[in-house]
Motif scaffolding. Structure first.
Motif, PDB file in Angstrom:
ATOM      1  N   THR A 177       0.821  -1.211   0.000  1.00 45.87           N
ATOM      2  CA  THR A 177       0.000   0.000   0.000  1.00 45.87           C
ATOM      3  C   THR A 177       0.858   1.265   0.000  1.00 45.87           C
ATOM      4  OG1 THR A 177      -0.080   0.051   2.424  1.00 45.87           O
ATOM      5  CG2 THR A 177      -1.862  -1.133   1.287  1.00 45.87           C
ATOM      6  N   SER A 178       0.239   2.342  -0.466  1.00 50.13           N
ATOM      7  CA  SER A 178       0.893   3.649  -0.360  1.00 50.13           C
ATOM      8  C   SER A 178       1.064   4.036   1.103  1.00 50.13           C
ATOM      9  CB  SER A 178       0.074   4.707  -1.099  1.00 50.13           C
ATOM     10  OG  SER A 178      -1.241   4.793  -0.581  1.00 50.13           O
ATOM     11  N   ASP A 179       0.161   3.539   1.978  1.00 50.58           N
ATOM     12  CA  ASP A 179       0.282   3.816   3.416  1.00 50.58           C
ATOM     13  C   ASP A 179       1.616   3.300   3.942  1.00 50.58           C
ATOM     14  OD1 ASP A 179      -2.961   4.241   4.216  1.00 50.58           O
ATOM     15  OD2 ASP A 179      -2.553   2.871   2.557  1.00 50.58           O
ATOM     16  N   ALA A 180       1.967   2.067   3.564  1.00 47.25           N
ATOM     17  CA  ALA A 180       3.217   1.476   4.030  1.00 47.25           C
ATOM     18  C   ALA A 180       4.421   2.209   3.459  1.00 47.25           C
ATOM     19  CB  ALA A 180       3.261  -0.002   3.656  1.00 47.25           C
ATOM     20  N   VAL A 181       4.351   2.540   2.181  1.00 44.96           N
ATOM     21  CA  VAL A 181       5.460   3.269   1.557  1.00 44.96           C
ATOM     22  C   VAL A 181       5.699   4.594   2.275  1.00 44.96           C
ATOM     23  CG1 VAL A 181       6.177   4.499  -0.533  1.00 44.96           C
ATOM     24  CG2 VAL A 181       5.225   2.183  -0.698  1.00 44.96           C
ATOM     25  N   GLU A 182       4.636   5.329   2.526  1.00 47.92           N
ATOM     26  CA  GLU A 182       4.788   6.628   3.181  1.00 47.92           C
ATOM     27  C   GLU A 182       5.263   6.463   4.627  1.00 47.92           C
ATOM     28  OE1 GLU A 182       4.759   9.540   1.702  1.00 47.92           O
ATOM     29  OE2 GLU A 182       4.474   8.366  -0.130  1.00 47.92           O
ATOM     30  N   ALA A 230       2.371   3.420  -6.249  1.00 49.83           N
ATOM     31  CA  ALA A 230       3.206   3.873  -5.127  1.00 49.83           C
ATOM     32  C   ALA A 230       4.359   2.903  -4.885  1.00 49.83           C
ATOM     33  CB  ALA A 230       2.357   4.019  -3.869  1.00 49.83           C
ATOM     34  N   LEU A 231       4.096   1.608  -5.023  1.00 51.31           N
ATOM     35  CA  LEU A 231       5.155   0.608  -4.871  1.00 51.31           C
ATOM     36  C   LEU A 231       6.200   0.761  -5.969  1.00 51.31           C
ATOM     37  CD1 LEU A 231       3.003  -2.545  -4.027  1.00 51.31           C
ATOM     38  CD2 LEU A 231       4.287  -1.131  -2.424  1.00 51.31           C
ATOM     39  N   ARG A 232       5.760   0.990  -7.188  1.00 50.40           N
ATOM     40  CA  ARG A 232       6.708   1.197  -8.284  1.00 50.40           C
ATOM     41  C   ARG A 232       7.598   2.404  -8.024  1.00 50.40           C
ATOM     42  NH1 ARG A 232       5.703  -0.243 -14.461  1.00 50.40           N
ATOM     43  NH2 ARG A 232       4.832  -2.317 -14.219  1.00 50.40           N
ATOM     44  N   ALA A 233       6.985   3.486  -7.575  1.00 51.33           N
ATOM     45  CA  ALA A 233       7.767   4.689  -7.304  1.00 51.33           C
ATOM     46  C   ALA A 233       8.807   4.433  -6.230  1.00 51.33           C
ATOM     47  CB  ALA A 233       6.836   5.836  -6.904  1.00 51.33           C
ATOM     48  N   ALA A 234       8.452   3.664  -5.210  1.00 48.03           N
ATOM     49  CA  ALA A 234       9.410   3.343  -4.148  1.00 48.03           C
ATOM     50  C   ALA A 234      10.531   2.458  -4.671  1.00 48.03           C
ATOM     51  CB  ALA A 234       8.690   2.657  -2.993  1.00 48.03           C
ATOM     52  N   ALA A 235      10.179   1.452  -5.474  1.00 46.22           N
ATOM     53  CA  ALA A 235      11.180   0.501  -5.964  1.00 46.22           C
ATOM     54  C   ALA A 235      12.219   1.177  -6.840  1.00 46.22           C
ATOM     55  CB  ALA A 235      10.494  -0.630  -6.734  1.00 46.22           C
ATOM     56  N   ILE A 236      11.784   2.104  -7.690  1.00 49.89           N
ATOM     57  CA  ILE A 236      12.718   2.729  -8.629  1.00 49.89           C
ATOM     58  C   ILE A 236      13.387   3.972  -8.057  1.00 49.89           C
ATOM     59  CG2 ILE A 236      11.364   1.884 -10.584  1.00 49.89           C
ATOM     60  CD1 ILE A 236      10.466   4.862 -10.986  1.00 49.89           C
ATOM     61  N   SER A 237      13.048   4.334  -6.818  1.00 49.91           N
ATOM     62  CA  SER A 237      13.513   5.595  -6.249  1.00 49.91           C
ATOM     63  C   SER A 237      14.997   5.615  -5.924  1.00 49.91           C
ATOM     64  CB  SER A 237      12.729   5.910  -4.974  1.00 49.91           C
ATOM     65  OG  SER A 237      13.048   4.967  -3.942  1.00 49.91           O
ATOM     66  N   GLY A 238      15.585   4.436  -5.723  1.00 48.06           N
ATOM     67  CA  GLY A 238      16.955   4.379  -5.233  1.00 48.06           C
ATOM     68  C   GLY A 238      17.060   4.513  -3.726  1.00 48.06           C
ATOM     69  N   CYS A 274      11.012 -10.030 -15.286  1.00 45.40           N
ATOM     70  CA  CYS A 274       9.894  -9.132 -14.970  1.00 45.40           C
ATOM     71  C   CYS A 274      10.396  -7.789 -14.450  1.00 45.40           C
ATOM     72  CB  CYS A 274       8.986  -9.781 -13.930  1.00 45.40           C
ATOM     73  SG  CYS A 274       7.989 -11.171 -14.522  1.00 45.40           S
ATOM     74  N   LEU A 275      11.362  -7.818 -13.555  1.00 48.40           N
ATOM     75  CA  LEU A 275      11.857  -6.582 -12.962  1.00 48.40           C
ATOM     76  C   LEU A 275      12.557  -5.702 -13.995  1.00 48.40           C
ATOM     77  CD1 LEU A 275      13.217  -7.851  -9.536  1.00 48.40           C
ATOM     78  CD2 LEU A 275      11.152  -6.506  -9.939  1.00 48.40           C
ATOM     79  N   ALA A 276      13.332  -6.306 -14.873  1.00 51.05           N
ATOM     80  CA  ALA A 276      13.988  -5.508 -15.919  1.00 51.05           C
ATOM     81  C   ALA A 276      12.942  -4.823 -16.787  1.00 51.05           C
ATOM     82  CB  ALA A 276      14.899  -6.393 -16.756  1.00 51.05           C
ATOM     83  N   HIS A 277      11.863  -5.520 -17.081  1.00 49.11           N
ATOM     84  CA  HIS A 277      10.770  -4.930 -17.857  1.00 49.11           C
ATOM     85  C   HIS A 277      10.164  -3.740 -17.108  1.00 49.11           C
ATOM     86  CE1 HIS A 277       7.280  -5.178 -20.703  1.00 49.11           C
ATOM     87  NE2 HIS A 277       6.672  -4.594 -19.671  1.00 49.11           N
ATOM     88  N   VAL A 278       9.864  -3.935 -15.824  1.00 56.27           N
ATOM     89  CA  VAL A 278       9.259  -2.867 -15.019  1.00 56.27           C
ATOM     90  C   VAL A 278      10.172  -1.647 -14.958  1.00 56.27           C
ATOM     91  CG1 VAL A 278       8.607  -2.231 -12.657  1.00 56.27           C
ATOM     92  CG2 VAL A 278       7.790  -4.385 -13.649  1.00 56.27           C
ATOM     93  N   PHE A 279      11.433  -1.874 -14.657  1.00 59.51           N
ATOM     94  CA  PHE A 279      12.354  -0.737 -14.516  1.00 59.51           C
ATOM     95  C   PHE A 279      12.584  -0.047 -15.859  1.00 59.51           C
ATOM     96  CE2 PHE A 279      12.778  -2.210 -10.325  1.00 59.51           C
ATOM     97  CZ  PHE A 279      13.505  -1.300  -9.588  1.00 59.51           C
TER      98      PHE A 279
END
Length: 349
Positions: A177-182, A230-238, A274-279
């Motif tokens: 969830t975005s709740d967890a990310v935040e 929100a999860l995607r944004a967190a994963a690619i954020s560095g 899958c991850l290479a595709h997402v990124f």
């Protein structure tokens, strides 16, 4: 063709099961991953250091010839777990973390914690010695909607626990969830989160639209599209507090395709593709290595792998099996619902 080279990845949340299933799935992880945090929810669960030692030996015995892989062992937290045994296992280097399952939260969690007060002696000892608690972060109360259980857990369990034991290192596993990310982003210390491959790709429509699709059912369940983004944004954020934990969880098809199907998605075989595709979709291939290979080791106090792997983008889509055959029965492979073009083609020692 397009190539990228990264340090060999690790998986910071993995289910290997045992017996014939272990033998059938271990190669899909050890082919690409150097290490993995191995979940302890066997039947019976891995509750003592002696249990973990024996399980680790079974994992190593099942490795395909020529594969190099280190299982990182965990203990299943119960209300009677012995703090001294936990400390001995941790200080020996055998045990990397303790896993908290709220009783009834997911597969084989019946022996988990119902009364957190009974588990406090272990948690306080872990804080003293710098040991990590891996949390399945959902409440199990029947009056809480399944799509709200992670957010309610943060508010009613996790936040009070962190206030009570602020030095306890906690991994929020498979956040959805975005709740967890935040919540992680707002923390200043002792908190990190793993993110699965499938939660970066599917939302709850994958499970429910056009019929019930059991092979997309997992726990925590996939949520609304805003949470996936929100999860995607967190994963690619560095951001070093977010890293890969596949939660790859094999079940035989008969246990998934039935009146009360098991939760779990099998992704080990195609996670890197899958991850290479997402990124790549997110124009963030330069941050794939941080998510898969750097952030997790840094959090768990381990060196990053020296070995490198090369990923290559092929013009034609790759072909993965729809199912893998194990001695326990067939296991359906995660279908991301888009063609995969990236493959691991080589390694550098």
């Amino acid at each position: 063709m397009q190539d990228i080279t990264i340090r060999r990845p690790d998986d910071w949340h993995l289910h290997l099961r045992d017996g014939d299933m272990l033998k059938g799935v271990i190669g899909d992880t050890s082919r690409h991953f150097a290490r993995a945090i191995v979940m302890p929810n066997l039947v019976p669960p891995v509750v003592t250091t002696a249990d973990a030692k024996a399980y680790r030996e079974r994992i190593l015995a099942a490795l395909p010839q020529g594969h190099s892989f280190e299982p990182l062992m965990t203990l299943y937290l119960t209300e009677t777990t012995d703090p001294d045994d936990v400390q001995r296992g941790f200080e020996s280097g055998l045990i990397r973390a303790v896993k908290l399952y709220p009783a009834g939260a997911t597969t084989n969690s019946q022996s988990g914690v119902r009364n957190f007060e009974n588990a406090m002696p272990v948690l306080e000892r872990m804080a003293e010695i710098g040991m990590t608690l891996c949390m399945h972060g959902e409440v199990t109360a029947s009056d809480v909607d399944i799509f709200d259980r992670e957010a309610v857990f943060i508010e009613t369990v996790l936040d009070p626990l962190r206030a009570r034991v602020p030095e306890l290192r906690i991994t929020m596993e498979h956040v959805t969830t975005s709740d967890a990310v935040e919540y992680v982003k707002a923390s200043t210390k002792n908190l990190a989160a793993s993110i699965t491959t499938h939660h970066l790709i599917i939302n709850r429509n994958a499970i429910l639209v056009g019929g019930v699709r059991p092979h997309y059912y997992c726990l925590p369940v996939a949520k609304r599209e805003k949470h996936r983004l929100a999860l995607r944004a967190a994963a690619i954020s560095g951001d070093g507090r977010f890293f890969l934990g596949t939660d790859s969880a094999p079940h035989v098809d008969a246990a998934k395709e039935c009146g009360c199907g098991c939760a779990g998605i099998y992704t080990s075989i195609n996670t890197i593709s899958c991850l290479a595709h997402v990124f790549e979709q997110e124009n963030a291939l330069d941050r794939l290595e941080a998510f898969t290979s750097l952030n997790g080791p840094a959090w768990y106090g381990l060196p990053a792998n020296e070995a490198r792997v090369t990923l290559r983008k092929h013009a034609e889509p790759l072909v993965f099996p729809a199912k893998i055959e194990t001695g326990a029965g067939p296991v359906t492979v995660f279908d991301p619902m888009f063609p995969l073009h990236w493959d691991v083609v080589g390694s550098i020692a």
